[in-house]
Design a protein around this motif. Structure first.
Motif, PDB file in Angstrom:
ATOM      1  N   ILE A 141     -37.995  44.323  99.059  1.00 59.80           N
ATOM      2  CA  ILE A 141     -38.605  43.136  98.372  1.00 59.80           C
ATOM      3  C   ILE A 141     -38.612  43.579  96.895  1.00 59.80           C
ATOM      4  N   ALA A 142     -38.211  42.420  96.112  1.00 61.41           N
ATOM      5  CA  ALA A 142     -38.446  42.824  94.740  1.00 61.41           C
ATOM      6  C   ALA A 142     -39.002  41.447  93.986  1.00 61.41           C
ATOM      7  N   LYS A 143     -39.378  41.723  92.785  1.00 59.03           N
ATOM      8  CA  LYS A 143     -40.210  40.618  92.164  1.00 59.03           C
ATOM      9  C   LYS A 143     -39.603  40.252  90.608  1.00 59.03           C
ATOM     10  N   ILE A 144     -39.398  38.871  90.785  1.00 57.82           N
ATOM     11  CA  ILE A 144     -38.386  38.429  89.542  1.00 57.82           C
ATOM     12  C   ILE A 144     -39.292  38.403  88.393  1.00 57.82           C
ATOM     13  N   THR A 145     -38.644  39.083  87.287  1.00 58.50           N
ATOM     14  CA  THR A 145     -39.565  39.068  85.917  1.00 58.50           C
ATOM     15  C   THR A 145     -38.691  38.236  84.831  1.00 58.50           C
ATOM     16  N   LEU A 146     -37.377  37.974  85.098  1.00 55.29           N
ATOM     17  CA  LEU A 146     -36.719  37.223  84.246  1.00 55.29           C
ATOM     18  C   LEU A 146     -35.286  36.474  84.995  1.00 55.29           C
ATOM     19  N   ILE A 147     -35.227  35.421  84.816  1.00 57.21           N
ATOM     20  CA  ILE A 147     -34.078  34.675  85.268  1.00 57.21           C
ATOM     21  C   ILE A 147     -33.154  34.104  84.101  1.00 57.21           C
ATOM     22  N   GLY A 148     -31.834  34.620  84.226  1.00 53.38           N
ATOM     23  CA  GLY A 148     -30.892  34.291  83.210  1.00 53.38           C
ATOM     24  C   GLY A 148     -29.916  33.363  83.701  1.00 53.38           C
ATOM     25  N   SER A 149     -28.504  33.747  83.787  1.00 49.24           N
ATOM     26  CA  SER A 149     -27.417  32.776  83.919  1.00 49.24           C
ATOM     27  C   SER A 149     -26.741  33.227  85.157  1.00 49.24           C
ATOM     28  N   ALA A 150     -26.057  32.561  85.848  1.00 48.24           N
ATOM     29  CA  ALA A 150     -25.445  32.950  87.115  1.00 48.24           C
ATOM     30  C   ALA A 150     -24.078  33.537  86.591  1.00 48.24           C
ATOM     31  N   GLY A 151     -23.475  33.909  87.655  1.00 46.96           N
ATOM     32  CA  GLY A 151     -21.841  34.242  87.483  1.00 46.96           C
ATOM     33  C   GLY A 151     -21.586  35.819  87.401  1.00 46.96           C
ATOM     34  N   GLY A 152     -20.659  36.201  88.086  1.00 46.13           N
ATOM     35  CA  GLY A 152     -20.403  37.621  87.791  1.00 46.13           C
ATOM     36  C   GLY A 152     -18.769  37.851  88.413  1.00 46.13           C
ATOM     37  N   THR A 153     -17.830  38.380  87.725  1.00 48.65           N
ATOM     38  CA  THR A 153     -16.601  38.693  87.982  1.00 48.65           C
ATOM     39  C   THR A 153     -15.924  39.613  87.199  1.00 48.65           C
ATOM     40  N   LEU A 154     -14.772  40.002  87.754  1.00 47.89           N
ATOM     41  CA  LEU A 154     -13.959  40.880  86.903  1.00 47.89           C
ATOM     42  C   LEU A 154     -12.711  40.156  86.264  1.00 47.89           C
ATOM     43  N   VAL A 155     -12.552  40.987  85.118  1.00 50.38           N
ATOM     44  CA  VAL A 155     -10.791  40.285  84.655  1.00 50.38           C
ATOM     45  C   VAL A 155      -9.740  40.873  85.484  1.00 50.38           C
ATOM     46  N   ASN A 156      -8.951  39.721  85.600  1.00 47.22           N
ATOM     47  CA  ASN A 156      -7.697  40.402  86.532  1.00 47.22           C
ATOM     48  C   ASN A 156      -6.395  40.058  85.817  1.00 47.22           C
ATOM     49  N   ALA A 157      -6.435  40.175  84.611  1.00 44.83           N
ATOM     50  CA  ALA A 157      -5.203  40.255  83.795  1.00 44.83           C
ATOM     51  C   ALA A 157      -5.680  40.716  82.538  1.00 44.83           C
ATOM     52  N   LYS A 158      -4.719  41.314  81.741  1.00 45.90           N
ATOM     53  CA  LYS A 158      -4.802  41.806  80.451  1.00 45.90           C
ATOM     54  C   LYS A 158      -5.369  40.614  79.329  1.00 45.90           C
ATOM     55  N   VAL A 159      -6.296  40.911  78.449  1.00 48.16           N
ATOM     56  CA  VAL A 159      -6.732  39.932  77.663  1.00 48.16           C
ATOM     57  C   VAL A 159      -6.567  40.487  76.022  1.00 48.16           C
ATOM     58  N   GLU A 160      -5.735  40.014  75.113  1.00 47.94           N
ATOM     59  CA  GLU A 160      -5.568  40.525  74.022  1.00 47.94           C
ATOM     60  C   GLU A 160      -6.475  40.005  72.878  1.00 47.94           C
ATOM     61  N   ALA A 161      -6.841  40.803  72.013  1.00 45.99           N
ATOM     62  CA  ALA A 161      -7.976  40.173  70.886  1.00 45.99           C
ATOM     63  C   ALA A 161      -7.391  38.983  70.411  1.00 45.99           C
ATOM     64  N   GLY A 162      -8.132  37.815  70.181  1.00 45.93           N
ATOM     65  CA  GLY A 162      -7.539  36.619  69.677  1.00 45.93           C
ATOM     66  C   GLY A 162      -7.266  35.474  70.841  1.00 45.93           C
ATOM     67  N   ASP A 163      -7.282  36.144  71.894  1.00 53.67           N
ATOM     68  CA  ASP A 163      -7.314  35.100  73.233  1.00 53.67           C
ATOM     69  C   ASP A 163      -8.556  34.229  73.424  1.00 53.67           C
ATOM     70  N   THR A 164      -8.190  33.229  73.862  1.00 43.42           N
ATOM     71  CA  THR A 164      -9.190  32.300  74.323  1.00 43.42           C
ATOM     72  C   THR A 164      -9.203  32.003  75.749  1.00 43.42           C
ATOM     73  N   ILE A 165      -8.233  32.493  76.463  1.00 45.51           N
ATOM     74  CA  ILE A 165      -8.102  32.295  77.988  1.00 45.51           C
ATOM     75  C   ILE A 165      -8.386  33.691  78.566  1.00 45.51           C
ATOM     76  N   ILE A 166      -9.415  33.752  79.474  1.00 41.58           N
ATOM     77  CA  ILE A 166      -9.772  35.119  80.194  1.00 41.58           C
ATOM     78  C   ILE A 166      -9.450  34.736  81.604  1.00 41.58           C
ATOM     79  N   PRO A 167      -8.491  35.367  82.162  1.00 40.34           N
ATOM     80  CA  PRO A 167      -7.951  35.239  83.472  1.00 40.34           C
ATOM     81  C   PRO A 167      -9.161  36.313  84.340  1.00 40.34           C
ATOM     82  N   VAL A 168      -9.771  35.710  85.411  1.00 46.04           N
ATOM     83  CA  VAL A 168     -10.925  36.255  86.185  1.00 46.04           C
ATOM     84  C   VAL A 168     -10.620  36.176  87.608  1.00 46.04           C
ATOM     85  N   GLU A 169     -11.347  36.926  88.459  1.00 43.65           N
ATOM     86  CA  GLU A 169     -11.295  36.754  89.811  1.00 43.65           C
ATOM     87  C   GLU A 169     -12.000  35.444  90.511  1.00 43.65           C
ATOM     88  N   SER A 170     -12.967  35.295  89.835  1.00 44.79           N
ATOM     89  CA  SER A 170     -13.748  33.885  90.214  1.00 44.79           C
ATOM     90  C   SER A 170     -14.216  33.244  89.018  1.00 44.79           C
TER      91      SER A 170
END
Length: 262
Positions: free
Chosen positions: A134-163
């Protein structure tokens, strides 16, 4: 004689020894006046009368950018325990359940989750099912969590992700780990696999986040793209894997009136 309990589709009816209905429950948006309690005089589009949500449904509604998953372990129960107002609309509550979007190590007090809806600061939640704590919530932020699944170069605006589950426009997310970590703003979250009628015309990613400004650093496969998640008052004592459950109460299959709200 002990009253008999009969099941009719999404309904339960309790009858006495003479066969008369003494109590009933509609669940899962199937409304049958014989098996329900509450006001049914409402008519019109979308009006279904009094019913209790089925635990098998994802909160009764679909969540933005969510994908089908295994059924959560959760329960519907009377709250407060033993209360009976003769209304399916008011007597039962469904406890809130979400899942970990990424694994969580023992000793961390922050988790990345598929949704933060209906949780509140100060609330106690149950992390895990069999080996839970059992854990007590002290801060609620934003949802979402995934991993990058293809290389991203500096200057890109498209981030390929798993989910893209949990991500939404205008949301700030953290991209990268360590020295190349940066904060970006989501412009859109896209999963082309859901648009089965759209033929692919290139070899681009199927699941990706578009950000409002070009990224400043290079990012490799396996780096994180995460919302700020939920923070607890103290570190978790156990490690949890992706998909493990976080809920507002303990599921109690086969045991009546044991629904718990923290």
């Amino acid at each position: 004689m002990v009253p008999a309990l009969s099941f009719v589709a999404g309904n339960m009816v309790l009858r006495n020894a003479d066969g008369n209905v003494v109590d009933g429950l509609n669940y899962g948006e199937i409304v049958d006046p014989w098996a329900s309690e509450g006001y049914h005089g409402i008519s019109g589009a979308g009006e279904l009368g009094c019913y209790t949500e089925s635990p098998a449904l994802e909160g009764g509604t679909s969540r933005r950018n969510s994908s089908p998953s295994s059924l959560p372990m959760r329960s519907v129960g009377r709250y407060p325990d033993g209360t009976d107002n003769d209304s399916n609309c008011n007597d039962f509550k469904l406890h809130n359940t979400i899942s970990l979007a990424l694994p969580s190590e023992a000793g961390t007090n922050n988790i990345k989750v598929s949704s933060v809806a209906d949780f509140r600061i100060g609330q106690k939640v149950i992390v895990g099912i069999d080996d839970y704590e059992i854990a007590k919530i002290t801060l609620i932020g934003s949802a979402g969590g995934t991993l990058v699944n293809a290389k991203v170069e500096a200057g890109d605006t498209i981030i390929p992700v798993e989910s893209i589950e949990g991500f939404s426009p205008d949301q700030k997310i953290t991209l990268g780990n360590g020295s190349n970590q940066e904060t970006v703003v989501v412009e859109s979250a896209t999963d082309l696999r859901r648009f089965w009628w759209r033929p692919r015309t290139d070899d681009g990613p199927s699941t990706f986040v578009t950000v409002t400004k070009p990224v400043s650093y290079k990012h490799d496969v396996g780096e994180e793209a995460v919302g700020s998640g939920i923070t607890f008052s103290r570190p978790l004592s156990r490690a949890y894997k992706k998909g493990d459950q976080v809920s507002s109460g303990t599921p109690t299959p086969g045991s009546p009136n044991q629904y718990v709200i923290q």
